[in-house]
Design a protein around this motif. Structure first.
Motif, PDB file in Angstrom:
ATOM      1  N   UNK A 199       0.772  -0.809   0.335  1.00  0.00           N
ATOM      2  CA  UNK A 199      -0.200   0.114  -0.526  1.00  0.00           C
ATOM      3  C   UNK A 199       0.615   1.070  -0.140  1.00  0.00           C
ATOM      4  N   UNK A 200       0.177   2.104   0.053  1.00  0.00           N
ATOM      5  CA  UNK A 200       1.358   3.487   0.105  1.00  0.00           C
ATOM      6  C   UNK A 200       1.622   3.663   1.466  1.00  0.00           C
ATOM      7  N   UNK A 201       3.407   4.143   1.145  1.00  0.00           N
ATOM      8  CA  UNK A 201       4.144   3.509   2.168  1.00  0.00           C
ATOM      9  C   UNK A 201       3.840   5.052   3.569  1.00  0.00           C
ATOM     10  N   UNK A 202       2.937   5.617   3.290  1.00  0.00           N
ATOM     11  CA  UNK A 202       2.903   7.004   4.891  1.00  0.00           C
ATOM     12  C   UNK A 202       1.567   5.422   5.305  1.00  0.00           C
ATOM     13  N   UNK A 203       1.177   5.255   5.028  1.00  0.00           N
ATOM     14  CA  UNK A 203       0.130   4.231   5.972  1.00  0.00           C
ATOM     15  C   UNK A 203       0.581   3.297   6.563  1.00  0.00           C
ATOM     16  N   UNK A 204       1.724   2.661   4.998  1.00  0.00           N
ATOM     17  CA  UNK A 204       2.233   1.096   6.469  1.00  0.00           C
ATOM     18  C   UNK A 204       3.090   1.559   7.511  1.00  0.00           C
ATOM     19  N   UNK A 205       3.830   3.119   7.309  1.00  0.00           N
ATOM     20  CA  UNK A 205       4.407   3.392   8.586  1.00  0.00           C
ATOM     21  C   UNK A 205       3.390   3.630   9.996  1.00  0.00           C
ATOM     22  N   UNK A 206       2.674   4.160   9.472  1.00  0.00           N
ATOM     23  CA  UNK A 206       1.602   4.254  10.639  1.00  0.00           C
ATOM     24  C   UNK A 206       0.861   2.993  11.052  1.00  0.00           C
ATOM     25  N   UNK A 207       1.229   2.197  10.786  1.00  0.00           N
ATOM     26  CA  UNK A 207       0.098   0.949  10.788  1.00  0.00           C
ATOM     27  C   UNK A 207       0.934   0.426  11.359  1.00  0.00           C
ATOM     28  N   UNK A 208       2.011   0.112  10.895  1.00  0.00           N
ATOM     29  CA  UNK A 208       3.100  -0.687  11.614  1.00  0.00           C
ATOM     30  C   UNK A 208       3.498   0.227  13.355  1.00  0.00           C
ATOM     31  N   UNK A 209       3.895   1.278  13.048  1.00  0.00           N
ATOM     32  CA  UNK A 209       3.929   2.120  14.552  1.00  0.00           C
ATOM     33  C   UNK A 209       2.613   1.766  15.566  1.00  0.00           C
ATOM     34  N   UNK A 210       1.096   1.466  14.824  1.00  0.00           N
ATOM     35  CA  UNK A 210       0.581   1.131  15.783  1.00  0.00           C
ATOM     36  C   UNK A 210       0.458  -0.615  16.574  1.00  0.00           C
ATOM     37  N   UNK A 211       0.165  -0.976  15.790  1.00  0.00           N
ATOM     38  CA  UNK A 211       0.762  -2.342  16.190  1.00  0.00           C
ATOM     39  C   UNK A 211       2.159  -2.467  17.002  1.00  0.00           C
ATOM     40  N   UNK A 212       3.757  -1.894  16.582  1.00  0.00           N
ATOM     41  CA  UNK A 212       4.669  -1.828  17.780  1.00  0.00           C
ATOM     42  C   UNK A 212       3.857  -1.330  18.729  1.00  0.00           C
ATOM     43  N   UNK A 213       3.406  -0.003  19.127  1.00  0.00           N
ATOM     44  CA  UNK A 213       3.283   0.724  20.140  1.00  0.00           C
ATOM     45  C   UNK A 213       2.186   0.168  20.696  1.00  0.00           C
ATOM     46  N   UNK A 214       0.789  -0.416  20.607  1.00  0.00           N
ATOM     47  CA  UNK A 214       0.286  -2.006  20.917  1.00  0.00           C
ATOM     48  C   UNK A 214       1.087  -3.409  21.506  1.00  0.00           C
ATOM     49  N   UNK A 215       2.248  -3.817  21.316  1.00  0.00           N
ATOM     50  CA  UNK A 215       2.487  -4.596  21.572  1.00  0.00           C
ATOM     51  C   UNK A 215       4.033  -4.333  22.631  1.00  0.00           C
TER      52      UNK A 215
END
Length: 138
Positions: free
Chosen positions: A60-76
């Protein structure tokens, strides 16, 4: 004589590629690749979990990829390895409730990381788990 020419050309090619590698294999050139998240962890066993998350969301779009990865890593939290080896599937599903990255949702992320946790508990690391599936000739 032709073998010597080939050898010289191969060495020149290797030298050229090594020069390019040295020039560009620097942290400054990583952004906006999702692998930039790996630099936050020194322990390779933590990094392999972060790398799995980054790789699985790298579409997908790199900006969204970075946001999604950050969301998961923050949650874990601060130890991805601890999270995947000590959390239940139910807890993970709750943690990622509401998460969505394109067509992937929180339950799918929970299933992925729960499975990764099972591999880590059984083999000690994702690397060892993958290596266990190889035959001696591979």
């Amino acid at each position: 004589m032709d073998g010597l020419k080939t050898s010289v050309r191969q060495k020149a090619l290797v030298d050229t590629l090594e020069g390019i590698y040295r020039q560009y294999h620097q942290r400054a050139y990583v952004h906006p690749d999702p692998l930039e998240f790996l630099y936050a962890w020194e322990d390779v066993k933590e990094r392999e979990i972060v790398g799995l998350v980054a790789a699985c969301l790298a579409y997908g779009r790199v900006v969204q990829i970075l946001k999604s990865v950050a969301v998961i890593l923050e949650a874990i939290g601060p130890s991805p390895r601890r999270f995947i080896t000590r959390s239940t599937l139910k807890t993970m599903s709750q943690t990622f409730s509401g998460f969505r990255h394109r067509f992937a949702d929180g339950d799918q992320m929970a299933a992925l990381l729960y499975g990764a946790g099972r591999v880590v508990r059984q083999f000690g690391s994702l690397e060892n788990g993958l290596a266990a599936g190889l035959t001696p000739d591979r």
